[in-house]
Design a protein around this motif. Sequence first.
Motif, PDB file in Angstrom:
ATOM      1  N   THR A   1      -0.330   0.982   9.120  1.00 23.94           N
ATOM      2  CA  THR A   1       0.402   1.537   7.972  1.00 23.94           C
ATOM      3  C   THR A   1      -0.017   2.971   7.715  1.00 23.94           C
ATOM      4  O   THR A   1       0.821   3.859   7.479  1.00 23.94           O
ATOM      5  CB  THR A   1       0.140   0.676   6.718  1.00 23.94           C
ATOM      6  N   TRP A   2      -1.325   3.227   7.762  1.00 23.75           N
ATOM      7  CA  TRP A   2      -1.809   4.592   7.529  1.00 23.75           C
ATOM      8  C   TRP A   2      -1.452   5.534   8.673  1.00 23.75           C
ATOM      9  O   TRP A   2      -1.082   6.689   8.452  1.00 23.75           O
ATOM     10  CB  TRP A   2      -3.306   4.580   7.251  1.00 23.75           C
TER      11      TRP A   2
ATOM     12  N   TYR B   1      -2.479  -2.882   8.332  1.00 22.52           N
ATOM     13  CA  TYR B   1      -2.835  -1.865   7.337  1.00 22.52           C
ATOM     14  C   TYR B   1      -3.339  -0.595   8.003  1.00 22.52           C
ATOM     15  O   TYR B   1      -3.058   0.521   7.549  1.00 22.52           O
ATOM     16  CB  TYR B   1      -3.872  -2.415   6.358  1.00 22.52           C
TER      17      TYR B   1
ATOM     18  N   ARG C   1       0.946  11.486   1.059  1.00 21.41           N
ATOM     19  CA  ARG C   1       2.116  11.915   1.833  1.00 21.41           C
ATOM     20  C   ARG C   1       2.650  13.255   1.341  1.00 21.41           C
ATOM     21  O   ARG C   1       3.046  14.118   2.143  1.00 21.41           O
ATOM     22  CB  ARG C   1       3.215  10.842   1.778  1.00 21.41           C
TER      23      ARG C   1
ATOM     24  N   TYR D   1      -9.256   9.317  -2.675  1.00 21.42           N
ATOM     25  CA  TYR D   1      -9.165  10.125  -1.459  1.00 21.42           C
ATOM     26  C   TYR D   1      -9.848  11.460  -1.682  1.00 21.42           C
ATOM     27  O   TYR D   1     -10.086  11.882  -2.820  1.00 21.42           O
ATOM     28  CB  TYR D   1      -7.708  10.311  -1.010  1.00 21.42           C
TER      29      TYR D   1
ATOM     30  N   SER E   1      -1.016   6.671  -2.140  1.00 21.41           N
ATOM     31  CA  SER E   1      -0.292   6.891  -0.885  1.00 21.41           C
ATOM     32  C   SER E   1       0.778   7.967  -1.040  1.00 21.41           C
ATOM     33  O   SER E   1       0.971   8.812  -0.161  1.00 21.41           O
ATOM     34  CB  SER E   1       0.347   5.582  -0.406  1.00 21.41           C
TER      35      SER E   1
ATOM     36  N   THR F   1       0.816  -1.218   0.000  1.00 26.69           N
ATOM     37  CA  THR F   1       0.000   0.000   0.000  1.00 26.69           C
ATOM     38  C   THR F   1       0.849   1.266   0.000  1.00 26.69           C
ATOM     39  O   THR F   1       0.451   2.286  -0.570  1.00 26.69           O
ATOM     40  CB  THR F   1      -0.920  -0.005   1.230  1.00 26.69           C
ATOM     41  N   ARG F   2       2.007   1.226   0.623  1.00 28.31           N
ATOM     42  CA  ARG F   2       2.865   2.416   0.706  1.00 28.31           C
ATOM     43  C   ARG F   2       3.340   2.892  -0.665  1.00 28.31           C
ATOM     44  O   ARG F   2       3.711   4.063  -0.818  1.00 28.31           O
ATOM     45  CB  ARG F   2       4.090   2.133   1.572  1.00 28.31           C
TER      46      ARG F   2
ATOM     47  N   GLN G   1       2.495   6.016   8.153  1.00 32.63           N
ATOM     48  CA  GLN G   1       2.990   6.745   6.978  1.00 32.63           C
ATOM     49  C   GLN G   1       2.524   8.202   6.967  1.00 32.63           C
ATOM     50  O   GLN G   1       3.086   9.016   6.236  1.00 32.63           O
ATOM     51  CB  GLN G   1       2.626   6.029   5.682  1.00 32.63           C
ATOM     52  N   THR G   2       1.518   8.536   7.777  1.00 31.18           N
ATOM     53  CA  THR G   2       1.062   9.928   7.837  1.00 31.18           C
ATOM     54  C   THR G   2       1.556  10.670   9.081  1.00 31.18           C
ATOM     55  O   THR G   2       1.500  11.905   9.112  1.00 31.18           O
ATOM     56  CB  THR G   2      -0.476   9.986   7.813  1.00 31.18           C
TER      57      THR G   2
END
Length: 391
Positions: free
Chosen positions: A206-207, A203, A150, A297, A146, A140-141, A210-211
């Motif tokens: 992960t969000w 997951y 970012r 998004y 994504s 997903t990254r 990564q944010t």
Amino acid sequence: MAAPYTLRWGILATGWIAEVFTKDLLADPALRGVHDVRHEVVAAASSSSKDRAADFLAKVKAPSTAKAYGSYHELVADPDVDIIYVATPHSHHFQNAMLALEAGKHVLCEKALTVTAAQARKLIETARAKGLFFMEAVWTRYFPLSIQVRNLIKSGAIGTVYRTTADLSLGNDAGDGKVKFDDAHRMVNPALAGGALLDLGIYSLTWVFQTLYHLQPEGEKESPITIAAVTKYHTGADEATSIIVNFPRHKSQGIATTSLRVSTDPDGQNTAGPAIRIQGSEGEIQVMGPAYSPLQYRVIRRDSPGKVEVVDCPIPKDPITGWGQGMFWEADECARCLRDGRKESETLPWEESVVIMEVMEQALRQGGVEYPELITTDVYDPQSPLNTGKR
């Protein structure tokens, strides 16, 4: 134009996720606008039989030159293989990835990277000592979506981000206290490191990471304080886990949730709203689920009341086969890192994989979830049943 860099793959295991990934490897890179790297599937291995590996290669329509092996040891010894994709259950990741690294192979290892943080650290130490590329396969990254999210955060589009909430839950309640998985299924089987967190909740994390964590300035990275609530299934695995990670120096918090009984998206149409909310001082980014493979998004800005910017990010599909799942982007990252002499990906550095593993380990410990020693040991054993398939 220079010829594209070619990365030669060996596929370790032949289950569903290996099939999805390998079919993505075989997709034409030009269909996703990639011309600088390409991939070859040169071998695959099953720990149970050579025939099973051959059937797998035929199913994914691998080249006729691809070799089938009936053991992982044979695969990692193949001189034509540059990199091993470890596609076994997370219970097996440590031993399988160590087998490949000890054989001098670069490794892309499925998530969750390991069962414990100590195992993750041992893998990274081994990769570093041997000068090998190593990456956790958090596909997903590497989605363009994504990357765009970012970049929006880094640009200050929604001000300073103070909170991210993320959920990945599957509605599999079966009534009578059970879920719709047999007790031996990897999702709920402690012997396979089963449970909602390591399979789905990663997951959500992960969000969150990564944010928040990933975008903290270098030199100012802050490992979070972790608080968790865990509901255990009768097998001993977690059926629902909610985690709050707190970064006090950065005044930010993340909430990551997962469950096997309720669904993030009950009707499959995103009617329930975004799976991820990234909240800043000047606005919010909403990512529509599923968290592992988001396609849209939305940006809501404080200075534009009533307006919602909607951005669609479809996954390219092969016009003939209709195939394309988005796993090819992480494979492209592996190829570019190896082409450029990098041993780890800047998008998911080694230390970040370890910190995420530490958070999950703390959460499971707080919930009283325990796994067998066979899958939690950080002592490498090339003859472990996890490497040989023998019981």
